[in-house]
Design a protein around this motif. Structure first.
Motif, PDB file in Angstrom:
ATOM      1  N   VAL A 141      21.873  12.994 -38.292  1.00  0.00           N
ATOM      2  CA  VAL A 141      21.310  12.984 -39.644  1.00  0.00           C
ATOM      3  C   VAL A 141      22.457  12.930 -40.641  1.00  0.00           C
ATOM      4  N   ARG A 142      22.236  12.209 -41.731  1.00  0.00           N
ATOM      5  CA  ARG A 142      23.214  12.236 -42.826  1.00  0.00           C
ATOM      6  C   ARG A 142      22.487  12.497 -44.133  1.00  0.00           C
ATOM      7  N   ALA A 143      23.188  13.149 -45.037  1.00  0.00           N
ATOM      8  CA  ALA A 143      22.634  13.394 -46.370  1.00  0.00           C
ATOM      9  C   ALA A 143      22.807  12.141 -47.214  1.00  0.00           C
ATOM     10  N   THR A 144      21.810  11.831 -48.023  1.00  0.00           N
ATOM     11  CA  THR A 144      21.905  10.674 -48.916  1.00  0.00           C
ATOM     12  C   THR A 144      22.366  11.149 -50.294  1.00  0.00           C
ATOM     13  N   ASP A 145      22.729  10.212 -51.124  1.00  0.00           N
ATOM     14  CA  ASP A 145      23.177  10.549 -52.481  1.00  0.00           C
ATOM     15  C   ASP A 145      22.056  11.176 -53.310  1.00  0.00           C
ATOM     16  N   SER A 146      20.806  10.893 -52.944  1.00  0.00           N
ATOM     17  CA  SER A 146      19.673  11.417 -53.703  1.00  0.00           C
ATOM     18  C   SER A 146      19.251  12.816 -53.257  1.00  0.00           C
ATOM     19  N   GLY A 147      20.011  13.414 -52.328  1.00  0.00           N
ATOM     20  CA  GLY A 147      19.697  14.765 -51.875  1.00  0.00           C
ATOM     21  C   GLY A 147      18.701  14.808 -50.727  1.00  0.00           C
ATOM     22  N   GLN A 148      18.332  13.647 -50.222  1.00  0.00           N
ATOM     23  CA  GLN A 148      17.440  13.613 -49.071  1.00  0.00           C
ATOM     24  C   GLN A 148      18.270  13.406 -47.813  1.00  0.00           C
ATOM     25  N   PHE A 149      17.586  13.207 -46.680  1.00  0.00           N
ATOM     26  CA  PHE A 149      18.275  13.063 -45.408  1.00  0.00           C
ATOM     27  C   PHE A 149      17.766  11.826 -44.682  1.00  0.00           C
ATOM     28  N   GLN A 150      18.682  11.174 -43.961  1.00  0.00           N
ATOM     29  CA  GLN A 150      18.315   9.969 -43.227  1.00  0.00           C
ATOM     30  C   GLN A 150      18.730  10.129 -41.765  1.00  0.00           C
ATOM     31  N   ASP A 207      34.197   0.603 -25.626  1.00  0.00           N
ATOM     32  CA  ASP A 207      33.131   1.527 -26.018  1.00  0.00           C
ATOM     33  C   ASP A 207      32.760   1.279 -27.477  1.00  0.00           C
ATOM     34  N   GLU A 208      31.845   0.343 -27.688  1.00  0.00           N
ATOM     35  CA  GLU A 208      31.416  -0.019 -29.033  1.00  0.00           C
ATOM     36  C   GLU A 208      29.963   0.424 -29.214  1.00  0.00           C
ATOM     37  N   ALA A 209      29.676   1.054 -30.323  1.00  0.00           N
ATOM     38  CA  ALA A 209      28.317   1.543 -30.577  1.00  0.00           C
ATOM     39  C   ALA A 209      27.702   0.793 -31.760  1.00  0.00           C
ATOM     40  N   THR A 210      26.395   0.628 -31.685  1.00  0.00           N
ATOM     41  CA  THR A 210      25.640   0.058 -32.789  1.00  0.00           C
ATOM     42  C   THR A 210      24.872   1.194 -33.451  1.00  0.00           C
ATOM     43  N   VAL A 211      24.957   1.293 -34.764  1.00  0.00           N
ATOM     44  CA  VAL A 211      24.279   2.366 -35.486  1.00  0.00           C
ATOM     45  C   VAL A 211      23.021   1.814 -36.150  1.00  0.00           C
ATOM     46  N   TYR A 212      21.904   2.502 -35.907  1.00  0.00           N
ATOM     47  CA  TYR A 212      20.622   2.153 -36.517  1.00  0.00           C
ATOM     48  C   TYR A 212      20.241   3.271 -37.475  1.00  0.00           C
ATOM     49  N   GLU A 213      19.662   2.905 -38.608  1.00  0.00           N
ATOM     50  CA  GLU A 213      19.219   3.889 -39.596  1.00  0.00           C
ATOM     51  C   GLU A 213      17.704   3.905 -39.659  1.00  0.00           C
ATOM     52  N   VAL A 214      17.137   5.096 -39.776  1.00  0.00           N
ATOM     53  CA  VAL A 214      15.701   5.217 -40.019  1.00  0.00           C
ATOM     54  C   VAL A 214      15.444   4.626 -41.402  1.00  0.00           C
ATOM     55  N   GLU A 215      14.396   3.839 -41.532  1.00  0.00           N
ATOM     56  CA  GLU A 215      14.155   3.124 -42.792  1.00  0.00           C
ATOM     57  C   GLU A 215      13.897   4.046 -43.985  1.00  0.00           C
ATOM     58  N   SER A 216      13.174   5.124 -43.777  1.00  0.00           N
ATOM     59  CA  SER A 216      12.824   5.993 -44.901  1.00  0.00           C
ATOM     60  C   SER A 216      13.633   7.286 -44.865  1.00  0.00           C
ATOM     61  N   ALA A 217      13.842   7.844 -46.038  1.00  0.00           N
ATOM     62  CA  ALA A 217      14.538   9.121 -46.155  1.00  0.00           C
ATOM     63  C   ALA A 217      13.532  10.258 -46.018  1.00  0.00           C
ATOM     64  N   SER A 218      14.021  11.418 -45.587  1.00  0.00           N
ATOM     65  CA  SER A 218      13.177  12.605 -45.396  1.00  0.00           C
ATOM     66  C   SER A 218      13.610  13.712 -46.342  1.00  0.00           C
ATOM     67  N   GLU A 219      12.694  14.617 -46.597  1.00  0.00           N
ATOM     68  CA  GLU A 219      12.969  15.735 -47.504  1.00  0.00           C
ATOM     69  C   GLU A 219      13.912  16.772 -46.904  1.00  0.00           C
ATOM     70  N   ASN A 220      13.930  16.899 -45.562  1.00  0.00           N
ATOM     71  CA  ASN A 220      14.796  17.901 -44.944  1.00  0.00           C
ATOM     72  C   ASN A 220      15.395  17.360 -43.645  1.00  0.00           C
ATOM     73  N   GLU A 221      16.383  18.078 -43.126  1.00  0.00           N
ATOM     74  CA  GLU A 221      17.103  17.634 -41.938  1.00  0.00           C
ATOM     75  C   GLU A 221      16.211  17.573 -40.700  1.00  0.00           C
ATOM     76  N   ALA A 222      15.312  18.533 -40.559  1.00  0.00           N
ATOM     77  CA  ALA A 222      14.443  18.575 -39.378  1.00  0.00           C
ATOM     78  C   ALA A 222      13.556  17.335 -39.293  1.00  0.00           C
ATOM     79  N   GLU A 223      12.986  16.942 -40.422  1.00  0.00           N
ATOM     80  CA  GLU A 223      12.142  15.733 -40.444  1.00  0.00           C
ATOM     81  C   GLU A 223      12.981  14.489 -40.137  1.00  0.00           C
ATOM     82  N   ALA A 224      14.174  14.409 -40.693  1.00  0.00           N
ATOM     83  CA  ALA A 224      15.051  13.264 -40.455  1.00  0.00           C
ATOM     84  C   ALA A 224      15.447  13.193 -38.984  1.00  0.00           C
ATOM     85  N   LEU A 225      15.680  14.341 -38.374  1.00  0.00           N
ATOM     86  CA  LEU A 225      16.026  14.386 -36.958  1.00  0.00           C
ATOM     87  C   LEU A 225      14.847  13.936 -36.095  1.00  0.00           C
TER      88      LEU A 225
END
Length: 73
Positions: free
Chosen positions: A17-26, A39-57
């Motif tokens: 999870v990462r914090a966004t500039d708007s105070g939400q979590f992605q 060892d190369e990794a591809t990073v995918y982001e969840v499309e929508s932001a969440s109100e807290n870390e647990a939801e983003a996780l």
């Protein structure tokens, strides 16, 4: 907090999870392939932001399962 990982064959998805500039979590999924090469990794982001870390996780966990489910071995 320890990283949560899921594997399918030679693929490993690590969620986070990462914090966004708007105070939400992605949620994030880092997908790597262990085939003995670079060892190369591809990073995918969840499309929508969440109100807290647990939801983003939870969203990251669901994305990891979808990505791994689509992989054909």
């Amino acid at each position: 907090m320890e990283d949560t990982t899921y594997t399918k064959g030679i693929y490993t998805a690590t969620i986070g999870v990462r914090a966004t500039d708007s105070g939400q979590f992605q949620g994030l999924v880092s997908l790597s392939r262990d085939d003995g090469e670079a060892d190369e990794a591809t990073v995918y982001e969840v499309e929508s932001a969440s109100e807290n870390e647990a939801e983003a996780l939870d969203e990251a966990r669901a994305l990891a399962h979808r990505i791994l489910g689509e992989i054909e071995l």
